[in-house]
Design an enzyme around this catalytic site. Structure first.
Site, PDB file in Angstrom:
ATOM      1  N   ASN A   1      62.579  26.443  20.127  1.00  0.00           N
ATOM      2  CA  ASN A   1      62.492  27.646  19.304  1.00  0.00           C
ATOM      3  C   ASN A   1      62.900  28.867  20.126  1.00  0.00           C
ATOM      4  O   ASN A   1      62.762  28.866  21.349  1.00  0.00           O
ATOM      5  CB  ASN A   1      61.057  27.826  18.788  1.00  0.00           C
ATOM      6  CG  ASN A   1      60.745  26.868  17.660  1.00  0.00           C
ATOM      7  OD1 ASN A   1      61.565  26.638  16.788  1.00  0.00           O
ATOM      8  ND2 ASN A   1      59.545  26.302  17.678  1.00  0.00           N
TER       9      ASN A   1
ATOM     10  N   CYS B   1      62.976  19.938  13.177  1.00  0.00           N
ATOM     11  CA  CYS B   1      61.605  20.450  13.082  1.00  0.00           C
ATOM     12  C   CYS B   1      60.853  19.561  12.111  1.00  0.00           C
ATOM     13  O   CYS B   1      61.381  19.195  11.061  1.00  0.00           O
ATOM     14  CB  CYS B   1      61.634  21.896  12.591  1.00  0.00           C
ATOM     15  SG  CYS B   1      59.998  22.634  12.341  1.00  0.00           S
ATOM     16  N   HIS B   2      59.618  19.204  12.440  1.00  0.00           N
ATOM     17  CA  HIS B   2      58.861  18.290  11.584  1.00  0.00           C
ATOM     18  C   HIS B   2      57.989  18.994  10.553  1.00  0.00           C
ATOM     19  O   HIS B   2      57.173  18.363   9.897  1.00  0.00           O
ATOM     20  CB  HIS B   2      58.001  17.350  12.432  1.00  0.00           C
ATOM     21  CG  HIS B   2      57.321  18.011  13.593  1.00  0.00           C
ATOM     22  ND1 HIS B   2      57.402  17.527  14.870  1.00  0.00           N
ATOM     23  CD2 HIS B   2      56.566  19.117  13.668  1.00  0.00           C
ATOM     24  CE1 HIS B   2      56.719  18.295  15.689  1.00  0.00           C
ATOM     25  NE2 HIS B   2      56.198  19.266  14.982  1.00  0.00           N
TER      26      HIS B   2
END
Length: 440
Positions: free
Chosen positions: A147, A169-170
């Site tokens: 990030n 991204c999860h």
């Protein structure tokens, strides 16, 4: 032999989970795993983690550790980036200095003044990584977890458009899983789609056996006052589509909540001290893992969902098709978001690569909020591309939560204070003094 390079392998939790997910696939059990980190101690820990995971899974990968990033990248098929430029100390500065100015943050890694400064630190590193990959492994996939995700993918699209870079991204996966658990339906039987931007995407379709599950969710929220004390439930009730990231993340990207103490209390939002404790816990956990491994113990294997990077690697190597979410430039995928902007959409993956899906237009109000988010992303990218310290201030002025908390003079003062506090963790150009009229 499939070769995977881990850049920022000293991120112990990420490395442990990703290595375990990769080696769990029989086709990848003998892959070459090259680990790189600038911190020699953390790199050594990462090596022990990978070997422990392999032993427990009965896999036989070729694990190697590399102080040189270029050596780790040479001939790689896939590159996984989890780098945190400046480490925990810089992340703490992103939170502590704004707090002294009255700017409350909860995470500080995506948008907000913390996300902007993290972007200014991170994007120059991504240029170096892209340049190394162009020489060492030009055909490799870059699978980015670092990030600020949107800024990273948007910047890479500008400086290295031929690079096969995808942001992973999860949050969408976990959001859908949590909603299904809340409503008592089997996630595997639910039909859903999501699109938007990273950490601010929307569940656009949510159905089970022909039923619109939003109707059931509305009834559940009406019946439970505690659910109504969730920020993203509050946003869902007002926008009509459920946001795909946690309340603490969502709070930083809008002007309505964090600057108002009554809203912070109503929605039970965490503060800077909570995040600093979590960061300290992560550091402490990494140290505990190293100590345990040195005593001959094994690292704990992850449970739960497989991360997207291993799924991409397996699909490309084996040809097994699957569907994931990716962050990628907007090549007409979302009609009412800017062309080229970093967006998050569904994608198919197979032996030929990653194929993002065309979504069309988002609901007007969702797109409007995403464009506000993307303004800050664009200005931060422009600051780094032009090496313009004034543009850092422009991004902060346009940031919704920062602008709601401070008058414009104080925003500039805050930027000056952050630049001074970070020192040489920032590139030299970012540390140049700049006045409100543009003179230096």
């Amino acid at each position: 032999m499939t070769t995977v390079a881990f850049i920022g392998a000293g991120s112990v939790k990420f490395t442990s989970d990703l290595v375990a997910n990769i080696l769990a696939f029989p086709e990848l059990a003998t892959a070459a795993l090259r680990l790189h980190d600038v911190d020699a101690s953390r790199l050594a820990t990462a090596g022990m983690v990978a070997e422990s995971v392999a032993r427990q899974l009965g896999a036989a990968p070729r694990v190697s550790m590399h102080a040189s990033r270029r050596d780790a990248l040479e001939g790689a098929d896939f590159v996984i980036n989890t780098v945190l430029i400046g480490g925990a100390a810089a992340a703490a500065t992103d939170l502590e200095v704004p707090e002294r100015f009255g700017v409350r943050q909860t995470v500080g890694d995506t948008l907000g003044i913390g996300g902007i400064l993290r972007g200014v630190r991170t994007l120059p590193f991504l240029r170096q990584l892209a340049e190394d990959m162009a020489v060492a492994c030009p055909d490799a996939f870059l699978l980015n977890y670092t990030n600020p995700m949107a800024m990273s993918i948007g910047y890479l699209a500008r400086i290295a458009p031929s690079l096969k870079a995808f942001g992973l991204c999860h949050s969408v996966h976990h959001t859908v899983a949590d909603l299904c658990a809340l409503l008592g339906v089997d996630r595997e039987e639910v039909v859903w789609t999501s699109a938007g931007v990273n950490h601010q995407a929307w569940v656009l379709r949510f159905e089970h056996a022909g039923e619109n599950l939003y109707d059931r969710l509305d009834a559940r929220i009406r019946a439970d006052p505690e659910l109504r004390r969730s920020l993203r439930v509050d946003m869902y009730r007002r926008f009509g589509f459920f946001p795909t990231e946690t309340s603490k993340h969502n709070s930083e990207y809008v002007p309505w909540y964090l600057p108002r103490p009554d809203e912070v209390d109503r929605l039970r939002l965490p503060g800077v001290s909570d995040r600093l404790r979590a960061n300290a816990d992560d550091v402490r956990e990494s140290e505990q893992v190293r100590t345990a491994l040195e005593r001959g113990e094994e690292v704990r294997l992850p449970d739960g969902a497989v991360e997207y990077a291993p799924q991409i690697i397996h699909s490309v190597v084996s040809g097994s098709p699957r569907v994931i979410q990716v962050n990628t430039p907007n090549t007409g995928l979302i009609g009412n978001l800017p062309a080229g902007a970093p967006v998050e959409v569904g994608a198919s993956v197979d032996a030929s690569g990653v194929h993002p899906w065309h979504v069309g237009d988002l609901p007007a109000v969702c797109a409007a909020l995403n464009r506000s988010y993307l303004n800050v992303v664009e200005l931060t990218i422009e600051a780094v591309l032009r090496e313009d310290p004034r543009a850092i201030r422009h991004a902060a002025m346009l940031d919704p939560s920062t602008a709601a908390a401070l008058p414009v003079d104080r925003i500039w003062d805050l930027c000056d204070a952050l630049v001074a506090a970070h020192g040489d963790v920032l590139p030299r150009w970012a540390r140049a003094p700049v006045s409100a009229d543009g003179s230096r």
